[in-house]
Design an enzyme around this catalytic site. Structure first.
Site, PDB file in Angstrom:
ATOM      1  N   CYS A  61     -41.167  35.203  41.483  1.00 51.68           N
ATOM      2  CA  CYS A  61     -40.887  36.013  42.533  1.00 51.68           C
ATOM      3  C   CYS A  61     -40.495  35.019  43.790  1.00 51.68           C
ATOM      4  CB  CYS A  61     -41.764  37.064  42.783  1.00 51.68           C
ATOM      5  SG  CYS A  61     -42.343  37.816  41.593  1.00 51.68           S
ATOM      6  N   HIS A  97     -41.879  15.008   6.688  1.00 48.60           N
ATOM      7  CA  HIS A  97     -43.218  15.704   6.436  1.00 48.60           C
ATOM      8  C   HIS A  97     -43.124  17.144   6.905  1.00 48.60           C
ATOM      9  CE1 HIS A  97     -45.896  12.343   5.769  1.00 48.60           C
ATOM     10  NE2 HIS A  97     -45.064  11.742   6.849  1.00 48.60           N
ATOM     11  N   ASN A 112     -45.642  38.262  45.565  1.00 50.56           N
ATOM     12  CA  ASN A 112     -45.552  37.264  44.343  1.00 50.56           C
ATOM     13  C   ASN A 112     -46.718  36.821  43.748  1.00 50.56           C
ATOM     14  OD1 ASN A 112     -45.053  34.893  42.810  1.00 50.56           O
ATOM     15  ND2 ASN A 112     -44.638  33.518  44.630  1.00 50.56           N
ATOM     16  N   GLY A 113     -47.185  36.910  42.522  1.00 54.19           N
ATOM     17  CA  GLY A 113     -48.364  36.770  42.112  1.00 54.19           C
ATOM     18  C   GLY A 113     -48.906  37.777  41.082  1.00 54.19           C
ATOM     19  N   LYS A 151     -34.191  21.244  26.494  1.00 54.47           N
ATOM     20  CA  LYS A 151     -33.164  21.353  27.330  1.00 54.47           C
ATOM     21  C   LYS A 151     -31.953  22.634  26.541  1.00 54.47           C
ATOM     22  CE  LYS A 151     -33.945  20.600  30.751  1.00 54.47           C
ATOM     23  NZ  LYS A 151     -35.108  20.197  31.042  1.00 54.47           N
ATOM     24  N   TRP A 184     -39.760  38.282  39.314  1.00 57.65           N
ATOM     25  CA  TRP A 184     -39.672  37.983  37.976  1.00 57.65           C
ATOM     26  C   TRP A 184     -40.832  38.515  37.200  1.00 57.65           C
ATOM     27  CZ3 TRP A 184     -43.232  34.836  35.023  1.00 57.65           C
ATOM     28  CH2 TRP A 184     -42.649  34.402  33.812  1.00 57.65           C
ATOM     29  N   GLU A 194     -33.424  25.805  26.355  1.00 55.39           N
ATOM     30  CA  GLU A 194     -33.550  26.734  27.740  1.00 55.39           C
ATOM     31  C   GLU A 194     -32.478  27.375  27.919  1.00 55.39           C
ATOM     32  OE1 GLU A 194     -36.635  24.756  30.745  1.00 55.39           O
ATOM     33  OE2 GLU A 194     -35.246  23.134  30.120  1.00 55.39           O
ATOM     34  N   ARG A 248     -35.688  30.334  41.503  1.00 63.25           N
ATOM     35  CA  ARG A 248     -37.034  30.724  41.087  1.00 63.25           C
ATOM     36  C   ARG A 248     -37.147  31.349  39.902  1.00 63.25           C
ATOM     37  NH1 ARG A 248     -40.675  29.603  45.412  1.00 63.25           N
ATOM     38  NH2 ARG A 248     -42.111  30.917  44.675  1.00 63.25           N
ATOM     39  N   LYS A 287     -38.123  29.049  37.701  1.00 66.75           N
ATOM     40  CA  LYS A 287     -38.204  27.627  38.092  1.00 66.75           C
ATOM     41  C   LYS A 287     -39.767  27.111  38.157  1.00 66.75           C
ATOM     42  CE  LYS A 287     -36.412  23.484  39.522  1.00 66.75           C
ATOM     43  NZ  LYS A 287     -35.890  22.835  38.592  1.00 66.75           N
ATOM     44  N   GLU A 304     -37.427  16.659  25.043  1.00 67.72           N
ATOM     45  CA  GLU A 304     -36.983  17.033  25.977  1.00 67.72           C
ATOM     46  C   GLU A 304     -35.431  17.355  25.558  1.00 67.72           C
ATOM     47  OE1 GLU A 304     -37.671  17.793  28.595  1.00 67.72           O
ATOM     48  OE2 GLU A 304     -36.113  17.774  30.319  1.00 67.72           O
TER      49      GLU A 304
END
Ligand code: G6P
Length: 606
Positions: free
Chosen positions: A2, A501, A98-99, A482, A74, A485, A27, A601, A478
Site C-alpha cells: 500500500c 534428476h 499500510n501494514g 523474471k 494491496w 513475474e 509498490r 514492489k 533469476e
C-alpha cells in the site's frame, strides 16, 4: 504494498493526490481511493482496480477540498473490492493504512460488542473505529491517536482525517515507512520521498513508533512514549523526486538500459578507480570474520546466492544464504563471529527486516546492501552498503539486481585480499575486470534484437526451463523468476547438473530450454546437458559467448552470443539477456510489465 499520501494544502488537492498515487503505483496495488475535507465534512471517492478507474469516478463526481489523503491498496485482509478500498470511515475518523494489524479480530469483536458496525473486512477499519471511540471520550485528536496506537499490535503507517479538525492530518508509523514533507504554507505525508516529490524535496523520515500532526504551518512529531521530538529535515536528491520513463515504453525497459550507468556508479563507490584496489566503506574486518549470513527475499535472495559463489570462491570465507521468511522462524544456529548481511532493494521487506533483527538480537554485527538509504534496514544496521542505482520503479527488479552483484563482487575481492587469498597485483587485475563491467553490460543490452527473436518462440510456450552451472545457476533462477513475474509463463531455473534428476522429464518439443553457458570451466558439462536435451527433442536457446558459439554442439535452435568476459563479471554480463527475454515476452503477451498482477514492489507484510 500500500501507498499513502496526505496533503494539508493551500489549493484544491484532488489532482495532486492523484499525481502522488501514480508515483506510488510501483509498490503494487489493486484498488485506490482519496478523501478530503469539503465544507467541514469528509468525503471519499474510491475504486477497485487501477488509478484510471478512480479518475473515472472523479470525472463523474469531482472531490473539492484542500486537505486530503489518498491510498493505493494491496489487499491483505479482505478481497481487493470497492468495499475494502481505503480510505475507511468510522464516525468522525477517515483514514488510510499500510501494514497489518495483528490483533484486529480481537479489537473488532470488542468494538462490535459496544454496538459498532463494520462496512469492510479490513483490519484498517478497526483502527478508524478505535480512534473514533477514543475521540468520543473527549480526548483531543493527538491524545486519542496515542491511546489508539497503544492498543494496536502489528505494523502500520497511517494518514488520518478527523471531521471538525479541518486543517489537520495525523500520521503514525511502526513497521511501515512514512515521511513528512515540508512545503511553503503546505505540509505533506507520504510513504516515501517519491510520493511527495512533486511538491517538495524537504522531508523528514519518521522513526519507529513516531506519530505526527501536520497543519498548514508545520509538523508536531511525538515519539512512541508521546514525548514531543525533533527529527531532522533533509533535502532529498532530485533523483528521488524526479522519476520519469524518458523515451522508454516501460520503467522496466528503462531500468534495464540504466544498468551500465548504475553499475558504474555502484562500482565507483566500492573501488578506488585510480589505484585499482577495493575501497569498502564501513570498516568490516574480513580477515577475522568467521562466516557471512545473507538474508533476503525474491531477486535480492538470488543476488545473495551469487554472493556466496563469489565470496566463497575468491575469499575462502563461508557464506550462508537463506530466504528470510524461512530463516526468521526456524531457529537457525548462529555464529557470534559472523556478519549478517540483509540484501534488499527497498530496505523495508518485512521478512528480511525480521531476519536481520533476529541476528542482531543474538549479538551479530550487521550490514545492509540496500538501494533506499533512508530505509528502516539502513538505519538499523552497523554498516550500510548502498547500491546507488537510483529509484527502481518496475516491480520486477533489474538494475537493483546488477547493482547488488557489483557490491558483492567488490566485497568478494576485498575479502580475498584481506584474508591473504590474493596479492595486490591480483586484486588490481580483478578490480580492472570489474571496471570493465559497465561497458560489457551495455554491449550485452545491445543483444536485444537477438533476444526479441527468441521471445517470439518463448511467448508461445507453457513452460520454460533455465539451466546453468556455477554462477550461471543462480542466474538461471533469476531468468525463470523474471519470466514468471511479468509474462505469467511457468518457468523453472535448475542447476544444469540436476537435469537428469527430474527436469529432463519435462523436456519435449514444446518446452524451450534456456542454457546459460559462457565458455568457462563449466562449458563442456553444460554442452553435454545441451546434447541430452536435444536428443529428447527439446528446443535449446543457448546463451554463450563467441568462443562458446564455436564449440557449441550443432543443433541448438537459437544461439545468443554475449560479449566475452572474465568469469568474475559473467553474472553481470549475462543478466540483461535474461531480463530482456522476460521483458519482450511480456510485451508480446500484452501483460502489464511494470505492475504485474498480484505482485508488490516492496513487501512490507510477512
Ligand atoms: C518483491 C518484489 C521483488 C523483490 C522482493 C524483495 O517480491 O516484487 O522484485 O525482489 O520483493 O524486495 P527487496 O526490496 O527486499 O529487495
Amino acid at each position: 504494498m500500500c501507498g499513502i499520501i496526505g496533503i494539508v494544502g493551500a489549493t484544491p488537492v484532488q489532482d495532486r493526490l492523484i499525481e502522488s498515487l501514480k508515483r506510488l503505483e510501483y509498490r503494487g496495488y489493486d484498488s485506490a481511493g482519496i478523501a478530503a475535507v469539503v465544507g467541514g465534512k469528509v468525503e471519499r471517492r474510491r475504486a477497485e482496480g487501477k488509478i484510471r478507474a478512480l479518475e473515472a469516478v472523479l470525472a463523474a463526481a469531482p472531490l473539492g477540498g484542500s486537505v486530503g489523503i489518498g491510498h493505493t491498496r494491496w489487499a491483505t485482509h479482505g478481497a481487493p473490492s470497492l468495499r475494502n478500498a481505503h480510505p475507511h470511515t468510522q464516525g468522525r475518523v477517515t483514514l488510510v493504512h499500510n501494514g497489518i494489524i495483528e490483533n484486529y479480530a480481537e479489537l473488532r469483536e470488542r468494538l462490535q460488542a459496544t454496538g459498532r458496525a463494520f462496512e469492510s473486512e479490513t483490519d484498517t477499519e478497526v483502527i478508524a473505529a478505535l480512534l473514533d471511540s477514543e475521540l468520543a471520550t473527549g480526548l483531543a485528536p493527538i491524545a486519542a491517536l496515542k491511546a489508539t496506537l497503544d492498543q494496536l499490535s502489528g505494523a502500520y503507517a497511517l494518514g488520518v482525517l478527523v471531521e471538525g479538525e479541518d486543517g489537520l492530518i495525523m500520521g503514525a508509523r511502526r513497521g511501515s515507512p512514512l515521511v513528512v514533507g515540508y512545503g511553503d504554507g503546505e505540509m505533506f505525508l507520504g510513504s516515501d520521498a517519491l510520493a511527495v516529490g512533486p511538491f517538495t524535496n524537504r522531508v523528514c523520515y519518521l522513526e519507529e513508533g513516531d506519530f505526527v500532526a501536520i497543519t498548514h504551518t508545520g509538523a508536531k512529531i511525538f515519539d512512541q512514549a508521546g514525548q514531543p521530538v525533533e527529527r531532522p529535515v533533509r533535502t532529498v536528491p532530485a533523483s528521488a523526486a524526479l522519476v520519469e520513463k524518458g523515451n522508454y515504453r516501460h520503467f522496466m525497459e528503462k531500468e534495464i538500459h540504466d544498468q551500465p550507468e548504475g553499475c558504474q556508479r555502484t562500482i565507483a563507490a566500492y573501488v578506488d578507480t585510480l589505484s585499482a584496489i577495493t575501497a569498502i566503506p564501513g570498516g568490516v574486518d574480513f580477515a577475522n570474520l568467521g562466516r557471512i549470513q545473507i538474508v533476503a527475499c525474491g531477486t535480492s535472495y538470488i543476488a545473495g546466492l551469487l554472493g556466496k559463489y563469489l565470496i566463497e570462491q575468491l575469499a575462502d570465507l563461508p557464506v550462508d544464504v537463506e530466504i528470510a521468511s524461512e530463516f526468521r522462524y526456524r531457529q537457525p544456529a548462529l555464529q557470534a563471529d559472523a556478519l549478517v548481511i540483509a540484501m534488499s532493494q527497498s530496505g523495508e521487506t518485512a521478512d528480511t527486516l525480521a531476519a536481520l533483527r533476529y541476528c542482531q538480537a543474538k549479538g551479530m554485527r550487521s550490514a545492509a546492501v540496500v538501494n533506499a538509504v533512508e530505509s528502516t534496514m539502513a538505519r538499523e544496521v552497523d554498516v550500510v552498503w548502498p547500491i546507488h542505482c537510483g529509484p527502481e520503479i518496475g516491480v520486477a527488479s533489474t538494475k537493483a539486481f546488477t547493482a547488488q552483484i557489483c557490491v558483492l563482487t567488490a566485497l568478494a575481492v576485498a575479502a580475498a585480499r584481506a584474508r591473504g587469498r590474493i596479492d595486490e597485483a591480483e586484486e588490481q587485475r580483478l578490480v580492472r575486470v570489474l571496471l570493465e563491467a559497465p561497458r560489457l553490460v551495455a554491449e550485452s543490452i545491445e543483444l536485444k534484437e537477438a533476444v526479441q527473436r527468441v521471445a517470439v518462440e518463448v511467448s508461445k510456450a507453457r513452460d520454460v526451463l533455465y539451466l546453468g552451472r556455477g554462477p550461471m545457476y543462480p542466474l538461471s533462477l533469476e531468468g525463470a523468476l523474471k519470466l514468471k513475474e511479468i509474462s505469467y509463463i511457468h518457468a523453472e531455473g535448475y542447476a544444469a547438473g540436476e537435469l537428469k534428476h527430474g527436469p529432463i522429464a519435462l523436456v519435449d518439443e514444446n518446452t524451450p530450454i534456456v542454457i546459460l553457458a559462457p565458455f568457462d570451466s563449466y562449458f563442456e558439462k553444460s554442452a553435454s546437458n545441451m546434447n541430452e536435451v536435444m536428443a529428447r527433442g527439446g528446443q535449446v536457446i543457448f546463451i554463450t559467448d563467441p568462443e562458446g558459439q564455436k564449440h557449441a554442439p550443432a543443433g541448438a535452435r537459437v544461439v545468443v552470443t554475449a560479449p566475452r568476459c572474465d568469469p568474475l563479471i559473467a553474472p553481470l554480463v549475462y543478466s540483461p539477456p535474461m531480463q530482456l527475454l522476460a521483458y519482450h515476452v511480456a510485451v508480446l503477451k500484452g501483460a502489464d510489465v511494470d505492475q504485474p498482477r498480484n505482485l508488490a514492489k516492496s513487501v512490507t507484510v510477512e
